[in-house]
Design a protein around this motif. Structure first.
Motif, PDB file in Angstrom:
ATOM      1  N   LEU A   1      12.915   7.043   9.269  1.00 13.63           N
ATOM      2  CA  LEU A   1      14.027   7.892   9.680  1.00 13.63           C
ATOM      3  C   LEU A   1      14.609   8.615   8.483  1.00 13.63           C
ATOM      4  N   ASP A   2      15.224   9.770   8.745  1.00 12.51           N
ATOM      5  CA  ASP A   2      15.783  10.573   7.678  1.00 12.51           C
ATOM      6  C   ASP A   2      17.079   9.933   7.189  1.00 12.51           C
ATOM      7  N   ALA A   3      17.391  10.195   5.923  1.00  8.62           N
ATOM      8  CA  ALA A   3      18.544   9.548   5.304  1.00  8.62           C
ATOM      9  C   ALA A   3      19.853  10.269   5.593  1.00  8.62           C
ATOM     10  N   ASP A   4      19.782  11.431   6.257  1.00  4.09           N
ATOM     11  CA  ASP A   4      20.981  12.265   6.355  1.00  4.09           C
ATOM     12  C   ASP A   4      21.840  11.969   7.585  1.00  4.09           C
ATOM     13  N   LEU A   5      21.662  10.801   8.193  1.00  9.81           N
ATOM     14  CA  LEU A   5      22.471  10.332   9.325  1.00  9.81           C
ATOM     15  C   LEU A   5      22.247  11.157  10.591  1.00  9.81           C
ATOM     16  N   GLN A   6      21.147  11.927  10.624  1.00  4.05           N
ATOM     17  CA  GLN A   6      20.858  12.690  11.839  1.00  4.05           C
ATOM     18  C   GLN A   6      20.030  11.879  12.836  1.00  4.05           C
ATOM     19  N   ASP A   7      19.521  10.741  12.377  1.00  2.00           N
ATOM     20  CA  ASP A   7      18.761   9.861  13.273  1.00  2.00           C
ATOM     21  C   ASP A   7      19.573   8.583  13.476  1.00  2.00           C
TER      22      ASP A   7
HETATM   23 MG    MG Z   1      17.516  16.496   8.365  1.00  2.07          MG
END
Ligand code: MG
Ligand code: UDP
Length: 192
Positions: A89-95
């Motif tokens: 999962l992406d680290a930018d809190l979008q998942d």
């Molecule tokens: Mg992203």
């Protein structure tokens, strides 16, 4: 279970992301391993990963000398991961890590790859339009028809990566490469 998280200048979000993952692990009683791969960040990401690792033995950090790109970061993460099933999962809190159980449910129907699909997107039309075309084109060219090939939120049986080596932009095409080698691929809608 392992979670691999590519990190490029995401220092701000790592604490919250770790908290949410720990939350899900507690609720679901998962034996969870978290692999943060710092892809040559120039912010405080690595210090943050070290802090998390010192507080939580489930956290592992891998650090690149410079920025090598998301595919390389994921590959290093898969090499470090020991779980039979690996999430990315992406680290930018979008998942949202609270989707993990739904991925596993799908895996348990006999799949080897489950790809996330952000059915409701919060992006402007000039991003959504090209993305529709891309997904349609990839589906048409490869026969692997997913709504959202680019989604960073996916779940894999780790064995797949004994056969697939990631570089360049290939991280977008793992489901395609896996399907071509006879692995079973599916998708679920996730909140975006
Ligand atoms: Mg992203
Ligand atoms: N990322 C990375 N290396 C890079 C670029 C991005 O590891 O060179 C990570 C980034 O920190 C994030 C994920 O890959 O966790 C997806 O990146 P981004 O949000 O920029 O991509 P998008 O969501 O636009 O596909």
């Amino acid at each position: 279970l392992s979670v691999v998280i590519p990190v490029y200048n995401e220092g701000e979000s790592l604490g919250e992301l770790h908290g949410e993952l720990a939350d899900v692990a507690r609720q679901q009683q998962y034996d969870l391993e978290l692999v943060f791969v710092d892809d040559g960040s120039t912010d405080g990401s690595w210090a943050e990963i070290e802090r998390l690792a010192s507080q939580d033995p489930r956290v592992q950090g891998v650090r690149f000398r410079r920025n090598f790109g998301k595919a390389a970061a994921l590959r290093a993460g898969f090499q470090a991961a020991r779980g039979e099933v690996v999430f990315t999962l992406d680290a930018d809190l979008q998942d949202d890590p609270h989707e993990l159980p739904r991925f596993l449910e799908q895996m348990n129907t006999g799949l080897d790859v489950v790809s996330g699909w952000k059915q409701v997107r919060h992006d402007p039309w000039h991003k959504v339009g090209p993305s529709r075309v891309f997904n349609w084109l990839v589906g048409w060219l490869t026969g692997v028809r997913l709504h959202d090939h680019n989604c960073g939120f996916k779940c894999y049986r780790r064995e797949i990566f004994d056969e697939i080596r990631l570089y360049g932009e290939l991280h977008r095409f793992v489901p395609v490469l896996a399907a071509a080698r006879g692995w079973r691929v599916g998708e679920i809608a996730v909140v975006g």
